[in-house]
Design an enzyme around this catalytic site. Structure first.
Site, PDB file in Angstrom:
ATOM      1  N   GLY A  14      49.935  27.875  39.037  1.00 23.66           N
ATOM      2  CA  GLY A  14      49.434  28.228  40.359  1.00 23.66           C
ATOM      3  C   GLY A  14      48.563  27.096  40.869  1.00 23.66           C
ATOM      4  N   GLY A  16      47.492  26.396  44.121  1.00 26.15           N
ATOM      5  CA  GLY A  16      46.919  26.565  45.452  1.00 26.15           C
ATOM      6  C   GLY A  16      45.495  26.020  45.443  1.00 26.15           C
ATOM      7  N   VAL A  18      42.578  27.129  44.207  1.00 20.94           N
ATOM      8  CA  VAL A  18      41.838  27.181  42.948  1.00 20.94           C
ATOM      9  C   VAL A  18      42.465  26.267  41.897  1.00 20.94           C
ATOM     10  CG1 VAL A  18      41.134  28.655  41.013  1.00 20.94           C
ATOM     11  CG2 VAL A  18      40.925  29.486  43.367  1.00 20.94           C
ATOM     12  N   HIS A 180      33.578  41.987  36.317  1.00 20.34           N
ATOM     13  CA  HIS A 180      33.353  41.122  37.472  1.00 20.34           C
ATOM     14  C   HIS A 180      33.598  41.872  38.780  1.00 20.34           C
ATOM     15  CE1 HIS A 180      33.480  37.655  40.108  1.00 20.34           C
ATOM     16  NE2 HIS A 180      34.709  37.973  40.487  1.00 20.34           N
TER      17      HIS A 180
END
Length: 310
Positions: A14, A16, A18, A180
């Site tokens: 991934g 993107g 981040v 979280h």
């Protein structure tokens, strides 16, 4: 072929906001010898590879950056999963959650079998739920599957306390624990400045616990509302965690990891090294902190059980 200890490889699934920020931080920190990028959007992946190679060249880091397959991923030292899914128009929060779970399952299934000493680091939300699912699917020991958890929140907390007290961040020990998100809890009973309990350092109640805890959450919400993510902050955290693991630094981090008592993952302080979680810390919280964390964990556990039945 597996990498040697002298040539560590980190895969980022991934790329993107981040994932790219994490790769950028890893290159500047000269933490890995090679970065492998994976994304369902091949055009984006290839563009990120070329852009990040320029960073590697300019910094003279000697780090290689390349596109990779899921078969390559399973043979890396650390696998960072940042892949998620943006909400679609008309999509409910429940549908969105199931979509993210589906993505994580697909990634883990495609990448198996993992190297026996590989570490998986989840950096996608809901991080504790996705880490718990990954832990069950990966086939790796519990100590080798982690989530970023409340690590960024803990760093943010120390920053706020440093600004308030006028003390260097490095002199402050403070952790946010639990699940979280909105239910995470500050371990105020263990906050110290220069080894002195914060209540003794600030005897006149100059710091409102509730205000500081809420400001930590508010900062994250403001960033996400404007940008959709906290790429620089979490990217820096990912890089630092990889540094602790690959160099066997034995630093203490508040990361999401498996808790056998509850049968799911959430954040408590641990010692991180090349084997992942090297040691769990025996932190004794006050009754209020324990109660807040336990309530949130039970809610998470109930959700996981419901998902299993679904």
């Amino acid at each position: 072929m597996a990498s040697s200890n002298n040539n560590p490889r980190v895969a980022i699934v991934g790329v993107g906001q981040v994932g790219a920020a994490a790769a950028y931080a890893l290159i500047l920190g000269r933490i890995a010898k090679e970065l492998l990028l994976i994304d369902v959007n091949a055009e984006l992946r290839d563009a990120q590879v070329q852009d990040l190679l320029d960073v590697a060249y300019n910094s003279n880091s000697g780090i290689g950056v390349r596109a990779a397959t899921y078969q390559d991923v399973g043979q890396c030292d650390i696998v960072v999963i940042t892949a998620g899914s943006k909400s679609s128009r008309g999509e409910t929060p429940v549908q969105h959650m199931y979509n993210k779970i589906s993505i994580i399952k697909s990634i883990v299934n495609e990448a198996r079998p993992f190297r026996s000493d590989a570490i998986i680091l989840i950096a996608a939300n809901p991080v504790d739920l996705l880490t718990s699912i990954t832990q069950e699917l990966s086939g790796l020991p519990e100590c080798q599957v982690l989530g970023t958890g409340t690590s960024l929140d803990s760093v943010r907390l120390r920053g706020l306390l440093a600004e308030t007290t006028g003390v260097a961040i490095s002199s402050i020990s403070a952790y946010i624990l639990g699940v979280h998100g909105d239910s995470q809890a500050v371990a105020w009973s263990h906050v110290t400045i220069g080894g002195i309990p914060i209540e003794e350092w600030c005897p006149q109640n100059t710091i409102s616990h509730a205000d500081v805890a809420n400001e930590c959450k508010r900062k994250s919400q403001v960033i996400v509302r404007a940008k959709g993510a906290t790429p620089f902050g979490i990217g820096s955290i990912i890089s630092s965690i990889c540094y602790s693991i690959l160099l066997d630094k034995r630093d203490v981090w508040s990361v999401s990891h498996y808790q056998s008592e509850y049968g799911c993952c959430f954040s408590l302080p641990v010692v991180l090294g090349r084997g992942g979680v090297i040691k769990s810390t025996d932190i004794h919280l006050d009754s209020g902190e324990e109660g807040d964390i336990a309530q949130a964990v039970q809610t998470l556990k109930a959700l996981i059980e419901r998902l299993k039945h679904d």
